[in-house]
Structures are given as C-alpha cells and as structure tokens.
Design an enzyme around this catalytic site. Structure first.
Site, PDB file in Angstrom:
ATOM      1  N   PHE A  76       0.842  -1.205   0.000  1.00  0.00           N
ATOM      2  CA  PHE A  76       0.000   0.000   0.000  1.00  0.00           C
ATOM      3  C   PHE A  76       0.875   1.252   0.000  1.00  0.00           C
ATOM      4  O   PHE A  76       2.084   1.184   0.275  1.00  0.00           O
ATOM      5  CB  PHE A  76      -1.002   0.024   1.160  1.00  0.00           C
ATOM      6  CG  PHE A  76      -0.398  -0.048   2.536  1.00  0.00           C
ATOM      7  CD1 PHE A  76      -0.025   1.102   3.211  1.00  0.00           C
ATOM      8  CD2 PHE A  76      -0.212  -1.278   3.168  1.00  0.00           C
ATOM      9  CE1 PHE A  76       0.510   1.034   4.489  1.00  0.00           C
ATOM     10  CE2 PHE A  76       0.330  -1.354   4.436  1.00  0.00           C
ATOM     11  CZ  PHE A  76       0.696  -0.201   5.101  1.00  0.00           C
ATOM     12  N   ASP A 109       9.931  17.930   3.821  1.00  0.00           N
ATOM     13  CA  ASP A 109       8.938  16.874   4.043  1.00  0.00           C
ATOM     14  C   ASP A 109       7.515  17.412   4.178  1.00  0.00           C
ATOM     15  O   ASP A 109       6.702  16.838   4.888  1.00  0.00           O
ATOM     16  CB  ASP A 109       9.317  16.064   5.295  1.00  0.00           C
ATOM     17  CG  ASP A 109       9.300  16.900   6.562  1.00  0.00           C
ATOM     18  OD1 ASP A 109       9.341  18.136   6.457  1.00  0.00           O
ATOM     19  OD2 ASP A 109       9.226  16.312   7.655  1.00  0.00           O
ATOM     20  N   LYS A 149      18.516   3.471  12.786  1.00  0.00           N
ATOM     21  CA  LYS A 149      18.714   4.451  13.861  1.00  0.00           C
ATOM     22  C   LYS A 149      18.975   3.693  15.164  1.00  0.00           C
ATOM     23  O   LYS A 149      18.598   2.516  15.289  1.00  0.00           O
ATOM     24  CB  LYS A 149      17.464   5.315  13.985  1.00  0.00           C
ATOM     25  CG  LYS A 149      17.328   6.313  12.848  1.00  0.00           C
ATOM     26  CD  LYS A 149      16.360   7.424  13.212  1.00  0.00           C
ATOM     27  CE  LYS A 149      16.467   8.535  12.196  1.00  0.00           C
ATOM     28  NZ  LYS A 149      15.596   9.670  12.510  1.00  0.00           N
ATOM     29  N   HIS A 157      14.824   6.396   3.110  1.00  0.00           N
ATOM     30  CA  HIS A 157      14.257   7.733   2.896  1.00  0.00           C
ATOM     31  C   HIS A 157      14.895   8.374   1.667  1.00  0.00           C
ATOM     32  O   HIS A 157      16.118   8.357   1.526  1.00  0.00           O
ATOM     33  CB  HIS A 157      14.538   8.642   4.098  1.00  0.00           C
ATOM     34  CG  HIS A 157      13.758   8.297   5.321  1.00  0.00           C
ATOM     35  ND1 HIS A 157      13.616   9.152   6.386  1.00  0.00           N
ATOM     36  CD2 HIS A 157      13.046   7.187   5.659  1.00  0.00           C
ATOM     37  CE1 HIS A 157      12.867   8.586   7.323  1.00  0.00           C
ATOM     38  NE2 HIS A 157      12.524   7.381   6.911  1.00  0.00           N
ATOM     39  N   GLU A 176       9.260  14.033   0.496  1.00  0.00           N
ATOM     40  CA  GLU A 176      10.006  12.987   1.223  1.00  0.00           C
ATOM     41  C   GLU A 176       9.311  11.650   1.009  1.00  0.00           C
ATOM     42  O   GLU A 176       8.115  11.509   1.263  1.00  0.00           O
ATOM     43  CB  GLU A 176      10.049  13.279   2.720  1.00  0.00           C
ATOM     44  CG  GLU A 176      10.849  12.213   3.465  1.00  0.00           C
ATOM     45  CD  GLU A 176      10.739  12.329   4.985  1.00  0.00           C
ATOM     46  OE1 GLU A 176      11.682  12.839   5.595  1.00  0.00           O
ATOM     47  OE2 GLU A 176       9.712  11.907   5.542  1.00  0.00           O
ATOM     48  N   ALA A 188       7.338   0.894  13.216  1.00  0.00           N
ATOM     49  CA  ALA A 188       7.377   2.370  13.278  1.00  0.00           C
ATOM     50  C   ALA A 188       6.065   2.930  13.827  1.00  0.00           C
ATOM     51  O   ALA A 188       6.071   3.916  14.567  1.00  0.00           O
ATOM     52  CB  ALA A 188       7.665   2.945  11.893  1.00  0.00           C
ATOM     53  N   GLU A 191       6.092   2.383  17.618  1.00  0.00           N
ATOM     54  CA  GLU A 191       7.075   3.275  18.239  1.00  0.00           C
ATOM     55  C   GLU A 191       6.578   4.719  18.233  1.00  0.00           C
ATOM     56  O   GLU A 191       6.763   5.469  19.190  1.00  0.00           O
ATOM     57  CB  GLU A 191       8.411   3.167  17.477  1.00  0.00           C
ATOM     58  CG  GLU A 191       9.591   3.757  18.216  1.00  0.00           C
ATOM     59  CD  GLU A 191       9.838   5.209  17.902  1.00  0.00           C
ATOM     60  OE1 GLU A 191      10.661   5.819  18.585  1.00  0.00           O
ATOM     61  OE2 GLU A 191       9.204   5.752  16.970  1.00  0.00           O
ATOM     62  N   HIS A 192       5.892   5.098  17.150  1.00  0.00           N
ATOM     63  CA  HIS A 192       5.366   6.456  17.025  1.00  0.00           C
ATOM     64  C   HIS A 192       4.347   6.731  18.143  1.00  0.00           C
ATOM     65  O   HIS A 192       4.322   7.803  18.735  1.00  0.00           O
ATOM     66  CB  HIS A 192       4.725   6.615  15.652  1.00  0.00           C
ATOM     67  CG  HIS A 192       4.405   8.034  15.305  1.00  0.00           C
ATOM     68  ND1 HIS A 192       3.150   8.563  15.466  1.00  0.00           N
ATOM     69  CD2 HIS A 192       5.188   9.037  14.827  1.00  0.00           C
ATOM     70  CE1 HIS A 192       3.169   9.838  15.094  1.00  0.00           C
ATOM     71  NE2 HIS A 192       4.388  10.143  14.704  1.00  0.00           N
TER      72      HIS A 192
HETATM   73  P1  0O2 Z   1       5.936  12.719  10.738  1.00  0.00           P
HETATM   74  O1  0O2 Z   1       4.736  13.031  11.553  1.00  0.00           O
HETATM   75  O2  0O2 Z   1       5.969  11.277  10.322  1.00  0.00           O
HETATM   76  O3  0O2 Z   1       6.146  13.664   9.599  1.00  0.00           O
HETATM   77  P2  0O2 Z   1      13.779  16.033  10.095  1.00  0.00           P
HETATM   78  O4  0O2 Z   1      12.908  15.365   9.039  1.00  0.00           O
HETATM   79  O5  0O2 Z   1      14.683  17.051   9.512  1.00  0.00           O
HETATM   80  O6  0O2 Z   1      12.933  16.501  11.244  1.00  0.00           O
HETATM   81  P3  0O2 Z   1      15.628  13.946  10.281  1.00  0.00           P
HETATM   82  O7  0O2 Z   1      16.042  13.155  11.465  1.00  0.00           O
HETATM   83  O8  0O2 Z   1      16.677  14.490   9.399  1.00  0.00           O
HETATM   84  O9  0O2 Z   1      14.671  15.060  10.819  1.00  0.00           O
HETATM   85  O10 0O2 Z   1      14.667  13.176   9.343  1.00  0.00           O
HETATM   86  P4  0O2 Z   1      14.544  11.648   9.179  1.00  0.00           P
HETATM   87  O11 0O2 Z   1      15.405  10.909  10.099  1.00  0.00           O
HETATM   88  O12 0O2 Z   1      14.741  11.400   7.726  1.00  0.00           O
HETATM   89  O13 0O2 Z   1      13.042  11.385   9.646  1.00  0.00           O
HETATM   90  C1  0O2 Z   1      11.957  11.977   9.050  1.00  0.00           C
HETATM   91  C2  0O2 Z   1      10.708  11.129   9.232  1.00  0.00           C
HETATM   92  O14 0O2 Z   1      11.042   9.723   9.289  1.00  0.00           O
HETATM   93  C3  0O2 Z   1       9.955  11.370  10.529  1.00  0.00           C
HETATM   94  O15 0O2 Z   1       9.080  12.444  10.333  1.00  0.00           O
HETATM   95  C4  0O2 Z   1       9.210  10.046  10.714  1.00  0.00           C
HETATM   96  O16 0O2 Z   1       8.082   9.960   9.836  1.00  0.00           O
HETATM   97  C5  0O2 Z   1      10.225   9.051  10.245  1.00  0.00           C
HETATM   98  N1  0O2 Z   1      11.103   8.641  11.352  1.00  0.00           N
HETATM   99  C6  0O2 Z   1      12.413   8.953  11.518  1.00  0.00           C
HETATM  100  N2  0O2 Z   1      12.902   8.389  12.624  1.00  0.00           N
HETATM  101  C7  0O2 Z   1      11.889   7.701  13.198  1.00  0.00           C
HETATM  102  C8  0O2 Z   1      11.801   6.884  14.377  1.00  0.00           C
HETATM  103  O17 0O2 Z   1      12.740   6.702  15.135  1.00  0.00           O
HETATM  104  N3  0O2 Z   1      10.575   6.331  14.638  1.00  0.00           N
HETATM  105  C9  0O2 Z   1       9.488   6.511  13.818  1.00  0.00           C
HETATM  106  N4  0O2 Z   1       8.343   5.912  14.165  1.00  0.00           N
HETATM  107  N5  0O2 Z   1       9.560   7.286  12.705  1.00  0.00           N
HETATM  108  C10 0O2 Z   1      10.737   7.863  12.398  1.00  0.00           C
HETATM  109  P5  0O2 Z   1       8.589  13.325  11.529  1.00  0.00           P
HETATM  110  O18 0O2 Z   1       8.631  14.729  11.063  1.00  0.00           O
HETATM  111  O19 0O2 Z   1       9.312  12.983  12.796  1.00  0.00           O
HETATM  112  O20 0O2 Z   1       7.128  12.907  11.768  1.00  0.00           O
END
Ligand code: 0O2
Length: 234
Positions: A76, A109, A149, A157, A176, A188, A191-192
C-alpha cells in the site's frame, strides 16, 4: 492492478489539499505567516500535486511488475501533507524565517509519501526504478535499513524533487519518500504511538524502548528470512 493496493489518496482528485491531523487551524497558520489565504492554498496545492505525481509513478511501476508475472511489490501507499502545527514546530525548532519562501526552501517533508512492500529487495528495486526516471531529481538518500537508527528504526528515505505541470508553468516540488517493509511499518507505527506516552514513569519507558529495540532486531531477522523464502520460490 491488484486490489491489494490501498492508496489513501485513491479518491477523486480533491479540490483542497489533505492535511494530517493538525492542532493549528488554517486561519491561525495564515495569521502567523501574515499571508493571504490564496498564496497559502496555492502553496499546499503544489505539494498535493507532487504527491499525485509520485503516487502515480509508483502505481505504474507496480502495474508493470505485475505484467511481468511477478506479484505486485507494493502492499500500500500512504501520503500526507505536513500539518500546520508540525510545520510551525519545525520552523521554530530550526530557526528558519517564518515565511512561505523560506519554508519551501528549507522543509523537505511537507509532502510525504510512504510506500510499503512485503519484501526488502523490492524496496531497493522500486527506489532504483523510480530514481532512474528522468524527471526525478534525488536531493538526499538516507538508508536507515542498511544503517538503522539507534532505536531500531528502519526505512529507506529519499528526498526528491518532482516537476508538476501547471497551466503556464513547470514547477519543481520537493517531497520525502519513505520506503519500508510491512514489518518495518508495523514497528514504526507502534514506536510512534509511544512517543506520545510521555506520562509513563521513566523506568517503564526505558523498558518499553528496550523491548521495542528487540522487536526491531527480530522483525529485521523476519524480513531477511521471508526474503530468503521468496528467493527460493522464484
Ligand atoms: P511525521 O509526523 O511522520 O512527519 P527532520 O525530518 O529534519 O525533522 P531527520 O532526522 O533528518 O529530521 O529526518 P529523518 O530521520 O529522515 O526522519 C523523518 C521522518 O522519518 C519522521 O518524520 C518520521 O516519519 C520518520 N522517522 C524517523 N525516525 C523515526 C523513528 O525513530 N521512529 C518513527 N516511528 N519514525 C521515524 P517526523 O517529522 O518525525 O514525523
């Protein structure tokens, strides 16, 4: 096309962008930016169009794989526009100017597309096919499958730019993409949910995070085994 594909945005093209749940209203967002409603709505509509373009590209790839007699690789697709509240939190956290042009330049994103597959190898195959398309520009690739991570999070990503074709203009829009297996997605989403359980005692939270880390390792081993089984069946 397989009816297994559940595309959230499969409904008729919306006349307004779809937002993830937001605690900030459109009116408050407009007020904070000091903008008029029309440029704000136009801004988000561009991201909605980018989502449609990218979803279509993956649906086409999915259909093409099935034509070759392979099972559809995609289980999906889910898409979302970043909520007003989430955008504002990031603006404050990163210290970027509270202006539409700065948000467009700095946030990658605002349009998010998640492609969920059964098998790990399909993630890389789909990503390669998608990135080979001559209108897609890769801005950044973060492979959290090869390099998970510390908490165990896994996904591939891709930050990309895709052109959208408007009445008199071709406009590049960033998005993104998260590609993951069903097992990675299940992990995920659990964990979220835990992130919002800040009221639990610290000791309990630490135990839950340790359990989640174990689950991440176990589900990665599952993904590997399932991949091996599929390779044997082909
Ligand atoms: P949402 O609500 O899903 O949009 P940044 O994107 O700049 O804030 P970073 O760390 O460079 O930060 O980005 P990264 O690691 O590429 O992560 C971006 C998105 O990946 C997150 O968006 C989450 O959707 C997902 N993600 C990253 N790490 C985790 C994790 O440890 N657990 C879970 N469940 N999801 C993760 P947002 O903006 O956090 O949230």
């Amino acid at each position: 096309m397989s009816d297994l594909i559940q595309v959230d945005h499969d409904k008729p093209v919306r006349d307004k962008p779809h937002f993830a749940d937001s605690e900030l209203t459109e009116a408050q967002f407009i007020h904070l930016l000091g903008e008029d409603m029309v440029p704000i709505q136009q801004f988000f509509t561009y991201y909605q169009c980018a989502i449609m373009e990218i979803e279509t590209k993956f649906k086409v790839l999915n259909a093409q794989f099935s034509l070759r007699g392979e099972k559809n690789p995609i289980e999906f697709i889910q898409s979302r526009i970043k909520s007003y509240g989430s955008i504002m939190r990031k603006v404050h956290k990163t210290g970027i100017p509270c202006r539409l042009d700065a948000i467009e330049d700095e946030l990658d994103d605002i349009a998010g597309i998640r492609v969920v597959c059964s098998f790990r190898e399909d993630i890389y195959r789909l990503a390669d096919c998608f990135l080979q398309q001559d209108d897609i520009t890769l801005i950044e690739r973060k492979d959290y499958i090869e390099h998970p991570k510390p908490n165990g999070y896994r996904s591939l990503h891709l930050i990309v730019s895709v052109p959208i074709f408007l009445e008199n203009e071709k406009r590049p829009v960033k998005a993104e993409l998260q590609l993951r297996t069903l097992a990675m997605d299940f992990w995920a989403s659990v964990e979220h949910k835990l992130r919002y359980k800040k009221d639990l005692p610290r000791k309990t939270l630490a135990l839950l995070y340790r359990d989640l880390k174990d689950c991440a390792e176990e589900s990665a081993a599952w993904d590997e085994k399932m991949q091996r089984i599929r390779n044997m069946l082909e």
